[in-house]
Design a protein around this motif. Structure first.
Motif, PDB file in Angstrom:
ATOM      1  N   ALA A   1       0.830  -1.206   0.000  1.00  0.00           N
ATOM      2  CA  ALA A   1       0.000   0.000   0.000  1.00  0.00           C
ATOM      3  C   ALA A   1       0.865   1.256   0.000  1.00  0.00           C
ATOM      4  CB  ALA A   1      -0.933  -0.014   1.214  1.00  0.00           C
ATOM      5  N   LEU A   2       1.998   1.207   0.730  1.00  0.00           N
ATOM      6  CA  LEU A   2       2.884   2.372   0.786  1.00  0.00           C
ATOM      7  C   LEU A   2       3.634   2.566  -0.527  1.00  0.00           C
ATOM      8  CD1 LEU A   2       4.397   1.996   4.378  1.00  0.00           C
ATOM      9  CD2 LEU A   2       2.383   3.286   3.655  1.00  0.00           C
ATOM     10  N   SER A   3       3.932   1.470  -1.196  1.00  0.00           N
ATOM     11  CA  SER A   3       4.712   1.584  -2.431  1.00  0.00           C
ATOM     12  C   SER A   3       3.945   2.276  -3.543  1.00  0.00           C
ATOM     13  CB  SER A   3       5.149   0.188  -2.899  1.00  0.00           C
ATOM     14  OG  SER A   3       4.005  -0.615  -3.197  1.00  0.00           O
ATOM     15  N   LYS A   4       2.600   2.385  -3.408  1.00  0.00           N
ATOM     16  CA  LYS A   4       1.813   3.086  -4.416  1.00  0.00           C
ATOM     17  C   LYS A   4       2.068   4.591  -4.380  1.00  0.00           C
ATOM     18  CE  LYS A   4      -1.967  -0.290  -4.195  1.00  0.00           C
ATOM     19  NZ  LYS A   4      -3.406  -0.470  -3.879  1.00  0.00           N
ATOM     20  N   PHE A   5       2.563   5.075  -3.232  1.00  0.00           N
ATOM     21  CA  PHE A   5       2.822   6.510  -3.062  1.00  0.00           C
ATOM     22  C   PHE A   5       4.246   6.691  -2.542  1.00  0.00           C
ATOM     23  CE2 PHE A   5      -1.623   5.548  -2.164  1.00  0.00           C
ATOM     24  CZ  PHE A   5      -2.262   6.304  -3.131  1.00  0.00           C
ATOM     25  N   PRO A   6       5.228   6.477  -3.401  1.00  0.00           N
ATOM     26  CA  PRO A   6       6.632   6.498  -2.952  1.00  0.00           C
ATOM     27  C   PRO A   6       7.129   7.878  -2.533  1.00  0.00           C
ATOM     28  CG  PRO A   6       6.507   6.323  -5.346  1.00  0.00           C
ATOM     29  CD  PRO A   6       5.108   6.195  -4.837  1.00  0.00           C
ATOM     30  N   ASP A   7       6.439   8.961  -2.914  1.00  0.00           N
ATOM     31  CA  ASP A   7       6.901  10.302  -2.571  1.00  0.00           C
ATOM     32  C   ASP A   7       6.405  10.769  -1.203  1.00  0.00           C
ATOM     33  OD1 ASP A   7       8.216  10.537  -5.003  1.00  0.00           O
ATOM     34  OD2 ASP A   7       6.432  11.331  -6.019  1.00  0.00           O
ATOM     35  N   THR A   8       5.532  10.011  -0.577  1.00  0.00           N
ATOM     36  CA  THR A   8       5.055  10.380   0.751  1.00  0.00           C
ATOM     37  C   THR A   8       6.075   9.968   1.809  1.00  0.00           C
ATOM     38  OG1 THR A   8       3.867   8.296   1.030  1.00  0.00           O
ATOM     39  CG2 THR A   8       2.668  10.128   0.004  1.00  0.00           C
ATOM     40  N   ARG A   9       5.885  10.452   3.040  1.00  0.00           N
ATOM     41  CA  ARG A   9       6.844  10.164   4.111  1.00  0.00           C
ATOM     42  C   ARG A   9       6.901   8.672   4.430  1.00  0.00           C
ATOM     43  NH1 ARG A   9       9.522  13.109   8.235  1.00  0.00           N
ATOM     44  NH2 ARG A   9       8.716  15.000   7.261  1.00  0.00           N
ATOM     45  N   LEU A  10       5.742   8.031   4.546  1.00  0.00           N
ATOM     46  CA  LEU A  10       5.740   6.592   4.825  1.00  0.00           C
ATOM     47  C   LEU A  10       6.228   5.791   3.629  1.00  0.00           C
ATOM     48  CD1 LEU A  10       2.392   6.204   6.820  1.00  0.00           C
ATOM     49  CD2 LEU A  10       4.708   6.461   7.689  1.00  0.00           C
TER      50      LEU A  10
ATOM     51  N   GLY B   1       3.767  14.379   3.427  1.00  0.00           N
ATOM     52  CA  GLY B   1       4.162  14.344   2.021  1.00  0.00           C
ATOM     53  C   GLY B   1       3.019  14.086   1.068  1.00  0.00           C
ATOM     54  N   ILE B   2       1.795  14.457   1.468  1.00  0.00           N
ATOM     55  CA  ILE B   2       0.604  14.237   0.640  1.00  0.00           C
ATOM     56  C   ILE B   2       0.235  15.547  -0.047  1.00  0.00           C
ATOM     57  CG2 ILE B   2      -1.792  13.446   0.622  1.00  0.00           C
ATOM     58  CD1 ILE B   2      -1.206  11.937   3.213  1.00  0.00           C
ATOM     59  N   ASN B   3       0.054  15.485  -1.340  1.00  0.00           N
ATOM     60  CA  ASN B   3      -0.260  16.678  -2.114  1.00  0.00           C
ATOM     61  C   ASN B   3      -1.748  16.996  -2.041  1.00  0.00           C
ATOM     62  OD1 ASN B   3      -0.761  18.408  -4.626  1.00  0.00           O
ATOM     63  ND2 ASN B   3       1.466  18.187  -4.657  1.00  0.00           N
ATOM     64  N   GLU B   4      -2.074  18.307  -2.157  1.00  0.00           N
ATOM     65  CA  GLU B   4      -3.483  18.715  -2.157  1.00  0.00           C
ATOM     66  C   GLU B   4      -4.242  18.131  -3.336  1.00  0.00           C
ATOM     67  OE1 GLU B   4      -3.586  22.929  -2.181  1.00  0.00           O
ATOM     68  OE2 GLU B   4      -2.759  23.168  -0.161  1.00  0.00           O
ATOM     69  N   PHE B   5      -3.513  17.696  -4.346  1.00  0.00           N
ATOM     70  CA  PHE B   5      -4.141  17.124  -5.533  1.00  0.00           C
ATOM     71  C   PHE B   5      -4.972  15.887  -5.195  1.00  0.00           C
ATOM     72  CE2 PHE B   5      -3.854  13.949  -8.960  1.00  0.00           C
ATOM     73  CZ  PHE B   5      -4.493  14.626  -9.977  1.00  0.00           C
ATOM     74  N   PHE B   6      -4.620  15.184  -4.106  1.00  0.00           N
ATOM     75  CA  PHE B   6      -5.309  13.949  -3.740  1.00  0.00           C
ATOM     76  C   PHE B   6      -6.592  14.199  -2.962  1.00  0.00           C
ATOM     77  CE2 PHE B   6      -0.860  12.536  -4.191  1.00  0.00           C
ATOM     78  CZ  PHE B   6      -1.037  11.520  -5.114  1.00  0.00           C
ATOM     79  N   LEU B   7      -6.948  15.458  -2.694  1.00  0.00           N
ATOM     80  CA  LEU B   7      -8.208  15.738  -2.011  1.00  0.00           C
ATOM     81  C   LEU B   7      -9.377  15.230  -2.828  1.00  0.00           C
ATOM     82  CD1 LEU B   7      -7.679  19.343  -0.613  1.00  0.00           C
ATOM     83  CD2 LEU B   7      -8.246  17.322   0.738  1.00  0.00           C
TER      84      LEU B   7
ATOM     85  N   CYS C   1      14.657   3.192   2.772  1.00  0.00           N
ATOM     86  CA  CYS C   1      15.696   3.413   3.776  1.00  0.00           C
ATOM     87  C   CYS C   1      16.537   2.157   3.949  1.00  0.00           C
ATOM     88  CB  CYS C   1      15.068   3.809   5.107  1.00  0.00           C
ATOM     89  SG  CYS C   1      14.220   5.393   5.073  1.00  0.00           S
ATOM     90  N   ASP C   2      17.858   2.340   4.088  1.00  0.00           N
ATOM     91  CA  ASP C   2      18.757   1.202   4.240  1.00  0.00           C
ATOM     92  C   ASP C   2      19.567   1.272   5.525  1.00  0.00           C
ATOM     93  OD1 ASP C   2      20.234   3.371   3.653  1.00  0.00           O
ATOM     94  OD2 ASP C   2      21.203   2.549   1.862  1.00  0.00           O
TER      95      ASP C   2
END
Length: 423
Positions: free
Chosen positions: A23-32, A98-104, A38-39
């Motif tokens: 689920a997180l990999s669908k939004f790689p630019d967000t904080r989660l 890291g969520i854009n307003e575009f996703f509202l 991270c390595d």
């Protein structure tokens, strides 16, 4: 760390949830979503506030209530507005994750942007009321700071009391008397200048030169002597001479006496006005500048000072008013010129129509130039009605600002009186 278990443990302000890495990999630019790349623990701690290696749990010190909306976003791909948060806190939260307003989602997007614009308009209104009543404590502290300067000056206590007497009409009985005398001298000076312009009070010598009436001449010298004494005393008693020349009222005092000394210097060194040519016209202009002495009344009038402050801080409203008038005058002048140019009634050119448009939109209506055709009268009616609306629009805002500044001036006067009486 590795995510072979396909599950990430998240702790947001005590609220624990488990999220799948898919689920997180669908939004790689967000904080989660960036946690997946991270390595090392160092890179993880750049994204979260703490990390428990044994429990494989990421901790975030944020609003747990808002995190439920973040979870819904990762599950559905749509973000909804949290009504409990103000629009700026909501912006900060989605920016942190890291969520854009575009996703509202469409159901919340319009309401969110509307609230955001309302907040911006509210802030614009607050900024337009600069130096309102809320800024009075700062100005009061500046006055108290200036009064403290007298403690380091010679005869400081006496100089402070004299300065307060001249600056604040309500400080004491002597200050009220000084204010009354100063106002009286200003009125006498204006009356003298007006009477001198009347033909029956003018004398002419054998060369045709206009001579000053002796009594009026003596009154003029008396008024100038008082004005000179007043501005010199204020300068000598001022706690901060550098600030003295930056104060608008002090500049008015200086301007009110300079024309007299300039014309006196020219008359003494170069002769009468008739012998000076163009310089004589300049001297006449300086003599007419004596009318600015009426502005000295602002020092003794709270209303006049409040009016000046209101105009200074209403430049936006005044600018909008002038813009509307300029557009209206240009439009209706062109219409009137088109309708009346063949009638020979004063609408010969569009620039000539500007005068008619100006007096019509400001509802003055001198009547020196009037339309005679039906089309011209309709244009004049529209010009007058438009002028009423345009002039009325900013009046409420300017009046509210005047009320703010009037209360502020009253507060400052009371602060000065109290500062002097405490000592």
């Amino acid at each position: 760390p590795s995510f072979e278990e396909d599950v990430i443990n998240i702790n947001v302000g005590g609220l624990r949830r488990r999220l799948s890495s898919s689920a997180l990999s669908k939004f790689p630019d967000t904080r989660l979503g960036r946690l997946l790349s991270c390595d090392s623990e160092e890179s993880i701690l750049q994204l979260c506030d703490d990390y428990d290696v044994s429990a494989r749990e990421f901790y975030f010190d944020r609003n747990p209530g808002f995190f439920l909306y973040v979870l819904h976003f990762y599950q559905t791909g749509k973000l909804h507005v949290m009504e409990e948060l103000c629009v700026f806190s909501f912006c900060q939260e989605i920016e942190y994750w890291g969520i854009n307003e575009f996703f509202l989602d469409s159901c919340c997007s319009y309401r969110y942007h509307e609230r955001k614009l309302e907040s911006r308009h509210h802030n614009w209104d607050e900024e337009s009321e600069v130096s309102s009543v809320d800024t009075s404590p700062d100005e009061i502290s500046d006055i108290n700071h200036d009064l403290l300067r007298y403690s380091t000056l010679r005869c400081g206590n006496v100089r402070k009391r004299l300065w307060l007497t001249m600056e604040n009409p309500g400080y004491s009985i002597p200050s009220k008397l000084f204010s009354f005398v100063s106002i009286s001298v200003v009125l006498v000076s204006i009356a003298t200048m007006c009477i001198h312009s009347m033909p029956e009070y003018q004398k002419v010598d054998e060369n045709g030169n206009v001579l000053d009436e002796p009594i009026l001449h003596k009154l003029e010298y008396f008024c100038i002597s008082w004005f000179t004494f007043e501005v010199s005393s204020r300068l000598l008693l001022s706690p901060n001479p550098r600030k003295f020349f930056k104060h608008p009222l002090n500049l008015i005092d200086i301007v009110s006496v300079l024309p007299f000394y300039f014309t006196l210097l020219v008359d003494v060194t170069m002769g009468s006005d008739s012998e000076l040519g163009n310089l004589g016209k300049v001297v006449q202009v300086f003599r007419l500048m004596r009318i600015f002495r009426v502005l000295k009344l602002a020092r003794h009038s709270t209303g006049l000072r409040s009016l000046g402050a209101t105009l200074k801080h209403s430049y936006r409203e005044v600018g909008i008013l002038l813009l509307y008038l300029a557009v209206g005058v240009s439009v209706f002048s062109g219409v009137a010129y088109t309708a009346e140019k063949e009638e020979d009634v004063g609408f010969d050119t569009i620039p000539a129509c500007w005068w008619w448009g100006t007096v019509s939109m400001t509802t003055v209506g001198y009547g020196d130039v009037v339309p005679v055709t039906v089309a011209g009268k309709l244009a004049a009616s529209g010009c007058i009605l438009g002028g009423i609306l345009v002039v009325a629009l900013p009046i409420t805002i300017i009046f509210n600002k005047f009320s703010h500044f009037y209360r502020k001036q009253k507060a400052l006067e009371a602060a000065v009186r109290n500062s002097g009486k405490k000592d």
